[in-house]
Enzyme design. Structure first.
Site, PDB file in Angstrom:
ATOM      1  N   HIS A   1       0.734  -1.070  -0.155  1.00 21.83           N
ATOM      2  CA  HIS A   1       0.000   0.062  -0.075  1.00 21.83           C
ATOM      3  C   HIS A   1       0.800   1.186  -0.064  1.00 21.83           C
ATOM      4  CE1 HIS A   1      -3.816  -2.086   1.613  1.00 21.83           C
ATOM      5  NE2 HIS A   1      -3.523  -2.377   0.247  1.00 21.83           N
TER       6      HIS A   1
ATOM      7  N   GLU B   1       0.947   3.977   1.956  1.00 23.11           N
ATOM      8  CA  GLU B   1       1.622   4.309   3.002  1.00 23.11           C
ATOM      9  C   GLU B   1       2.698   3.648   3.484  1.00 23.11           C
ATOM     10  OE1 GLU B   1      -1.516   3.255   2.361  1.00 23.11           O
ATOM     11  OE2 GLU B   1      -3.173   4.201   3.846  1.00 23.11           O
TER      12      GLU B   1
ATOM     13  N   CYS C   1      -5.781   1.304   5.884  1.00 23.00           N
ATOM     14  CA  CYS C   1      -6.322  -0.030   6.362  1.00 23.00           C
ATOM     15  C   CYS C   1      -5.516  -0.285   7.707  1.00 23.00           C
ATOM     16  CB  CYS C   1      -5.745  -0.916   5.153  1.00 23.00           C
ATOM     17  SG  CYS C   1      -3.921  -1.583   5.197  1.00 23.00           S
TER      18      CYS C   1
ATOM     19  N   CYS D   1      -1.605  -0.943   7.320  1.00 22.65           N
ATOM     20  CA  CYS D   1      -0.907   0.670   7.364  1.00 22.65           C
ATOM     21  C   CYS D   1      -0.885   1.205   8.602  1.00 22.65           C
ATOM     22  CB  CYS D   1      -1.338   1.210   5.960  1.00 22.65           C
ATOM     23  SG  CYS D   1      -1.047   0.684   4.646  1.00 22.65           S
TER      24      CYS D   1
HETATM   25 ZN    ZN Z   1      -2.815  -0.307   3.622  1.00 29.44          ZN
END
Ligand code: ZN
Length: 162
Positions: free
Chosen positions: A80, A82, A106, A109
């Protein structure tokens, strides 16, 4: 003496703009998320977008969201935005930094954000609000003292010719 320009972009517009622009690098056909990490004194430290780990070919790995074989979906492979932005930073500590992201983080992250020392999250979209993942992120942020708030859209449109 000339007066200064008055229509310059704000810090928030600048950093969310960089986050959104970073997301445009994503090869994911369905989701493009971008992230920009900023120091307390408004210096950009890192950027990231959702994608595959280094060495994993965008042509050879799957981008499917569904399929009987989980090894043929994107979820087991993608990093992801981040986490990519956190891992892309090689300059030392992110303690006290702010993170601008185009989609609410999420739960995975969120763990990385907390552990890296980031103390503030500014997000644009929160389309997964109410899901267990987002609820877990908020619970962990609250417990860890990480502030989070939505980016306030200004409606400014910026055209860049490339
Ligand atoms: Zn994430």
């Amino acid at each position: 003496m000339a007066n200064k320009r008055e229509d310059y972009i704000s810090w928030d517009e600048y950093f969310m703009g960089v986050a959104i622009l970073s997301g445009q690098r994503s090869k994911d056909p369905n989701t493009q998320v971008g992230c920009c990490i900023v120091s307390q004194d408004n210096k950009i430290l890192s950027m990231g977008y959702n994608g595959l780990p280094t060495g994993c070919s965008d042509e050879e790995f799957p981008w499917n969201r569904e399929g009987e074989d989980p090894l043929e979906t994107k979820y087991v492979y993608t990093v992801h935005s981040e986490l990519n932005a956190i891992l892309n930073y090689r300059g030392g500590s992110l303690e006290g930094a702010k993170l601008y992201v185009s989609l609410f983080p999420c739960n995975e992250c969120a763990k990385a954000i907390i552990q890296s020392g980031i103390k503030e999250v500014i997000y644009d979209c929160n389309k997964y609000k109410g899901t267990p993942s987002v609820a877990a992120s908020m619970r962990m942020f609250d417990a860890a003292g990480v502030k989070y708030h939505p980016y306030k859209r200004t409606g400014r449109k910026i055209e860049i010719e490339l």
